[in-house]
Design an enzyme around this catalytic site. Structure first.
Site, PDB file in Angstrom:
ATOM      1  N   CYS A  55      10.790  -1.406  15.333  1.00  0.00           N
ATOM      2  CA  CYS A  55      10.104  -0.107  15.411  1.00  0.00           C
ATOM      3  C   CYS A  55       8.715  -0.196  16.030  1.00  0.00           C
ATOM      4  O   CYS A  55       8.120   0.836  16.361  1.00  0.00           O
ATOM      5  CB  CYS A  55      10.024   0.519  14.028  1.00  0.00           C
ATOM      6  SG  CYS A  55      11.634   0.865  13.294  1.00  0.00           S
ATOM      7  N   HIS A  74      11.661   9.853  15.590  1.00  0.00           N
ATOM      8  CA  HIS A  74      11.446   8.405  15.652  1.00  0.00           C
ATOM      9  C   HIS A  74      12.496   7.718  16.528  1.00  0.00           C
ATOM     10  O   HIS A  74      13.339   6.969  16.031  1.00  0.00           O
ATOM     11  CB  HIS A  74      11.470   7.843  14.231  1.00  0.00           C
ATOM     12  CG  HIS A  74      11.162   6.381  14.118  1.00  0.00           C
ATOM     13  ND1 HIS A  74      10.386   5.694  15.035  1.00  0.00           N
ATOM     14  CD2 HIS A  74      11.534   5.455  13.178  1.00  0.00           C
ATOM     15  CE1 HIS A  74      10.292   4.421  14.668  1.00  0.00           C
ATOM     16  NE2 HIS A  74      10.981   4.252  13.555  1.00  0.00           N
TER      17      HIS A  74
END
Length: 399
Positions: free
Chosen positions: A80, A341
């Site tokens: 991430c 995201h």
């Protein structure tokens, strides 16, 4: 040598499943960043391209439709934290003198299958799983990441008295912020009762406290001080003042704490390095984009960054200190919870938001008088990037 963000661009972050291709997403984001910087694609001298779930060497294919210029392209995957890691490379290239104009790009086309994770043998988070499973067990009923952060939330509640309302308040704040962001995946407010009554995911976390799967792309053109001066960009170039990329520490995986497993020690170290390098305090920062993949992580991040004492993150969000009219504005974009995201794009979307904030061009989301902005981008297994940005300066200050 100093490095500046001369141009940014991003696509809307959307729910997965559309027919748009990743080269299409990349084309939109990169063209916007180039136009913002006032440069043409052939001016790029290097590119760092981040993604998590695309095929090997997807960075090349992502950019080929924009031009076949022999541009050196490095593919980046840091979970991430991928987008911010691409930015680290671009900044390093510029600061070292290797080039004057670099592209940092992140994108993602996500699928439910990719997010199921799990494989036989060694995984990227096997040590993290050992800590969690020994203390909390394992369930097939929730995604792995939700179990990590849901169990960290339980620990925080048991240690410090943090409540489910504290956790939900983070989501309420960030969903409200996203109502001002036309690029966000979600653009409606949620009440506290709605967040609390939403579908349970794991532990105290409900669906609206969890970042969604998203498609999207974001890009930044990073340039040298010489380029800024030669092209008259001092009134719009945002300086990357300090930056730190760290990975897990002994504390992360040896303390037995789920709060540590999900990245608090990394956040603490990277933030300390950045603030020390810039000789500023967290109180000097006006606006932050932090990695609220789950509501608990924003609370953990407050504490690890020194915005409050350990255990006081819940009371900090309750006090209103992290929204408009408070001490800081955290996640004016809506954050990961509401903006979305797409893993590879997230860190560069943070860069775009802070660039707009520090230029004073964020519209309804604008944080008044913002001069310093801080981004926090976290990946389990493990990487954390913290980046400090400074608002554009006039030519005399730049010189």
């Amino acid at each position: 040598m100093r490095a500046f963000v001369a141009g940014v661009g991003m696509t809307p972050f959307t729910r997965i499943g559309s027919e748009v291709t990743y080269p299409d997403l990349v084309g939109d984001a990169v063209r916007a960043a180039l136009a913002d910087a006032g440069v043409e694609y052939p001016a790029l001298q290097r590119a760092a391209v981040g993604y998590v779930f695309q095929p090997s060497a997807a960075g090349q294919r992502a950019l080929y439709d924009l031009g076949l210029t022999a541009l050196p392209i490095v593919n980046v995957n840091n979970n991430c934290a991928t987008g911010s890691t691409a930015l680290v490379l671009a900044r390093d290239w510029v600061r070292s003198g290797l080039c004057d104009v670099a592209l940092a790009l992140g994108f993602e086309k996500m699928t439910k299958q990719a997010m199921t994770g799990g494989s036989a043998g060694i995984t990227t988070v096997d040590a993290h799983l050992d800590v969690m499973v020994s203390a909390h067990g394992w369930t097939q009923d929730a995604p792995m990441t939700a179990q990590f952060f849901g169990n960290a939330a339980r620990e925080h509640m048991q240690r410090y008295g943090t409540t489910v309302r504290d956790l939900a308040s983070v989501a309420v704040k960030n969903h409200e912020h996203s109502t001002r962001n036309r690029l966000a995946q979600f653009q409606r407010p949620y009440t506290l009762d709605e967040v609390l009554a939403d579908k349970p995911v794991h532990g105290p976390l409900t669906r609206s406290q969890c970042s969604p799967m998203s498609d999207g792309a974001a890009a930044a053109v990073v340039v040298s001080e010489r380029f800024v001066e030669q092209h008259g960009l001092a009134d719009r170039a945002v300086e990357i003042v300090a930056q730190s990329l760290v990975t897990d520490t002994e504390e992360s995986l040896r303390s037995g704490s789920m709060i540590d497993v999900v990245g608090a020690p990394m956040t603490r170290q990277a933030t300390r390095e950045v603030l020390d390098a810039a000789e500023v305090a967290i109180e000097d920062v006006a606006v932050l984009e932090v990695h609220d993949c789950f509501s608990i992580n924003e609370i953990i991040t407050y504490e690890a960054m020194g915005m409050c004492a350990q255990g006081e993150g819940g009371s900090l969000v309750r006090s209103g200190a992290t929204t408009y009219g408070g001490r800081w504005v955290v996640n004016p974009s809506g954050g990961l919870i509401s903006k979305g995201h797409p893993l590879g794009a997230t860190g560069l979307a943070q860069c775009a938001e802070l660039t707009w904030q520090l230029r004073g061009t964020a519209g309804e989301r604008q944080v008044p008088g913002a001069r310093l902005g801080l981004a926090h981008n976290l990946g389990l297994g493990g990487a954390c990037v913290v980046t400090l940005y400074h608002a554009p300066q006039d030519g005399r200050e730049l010189a």
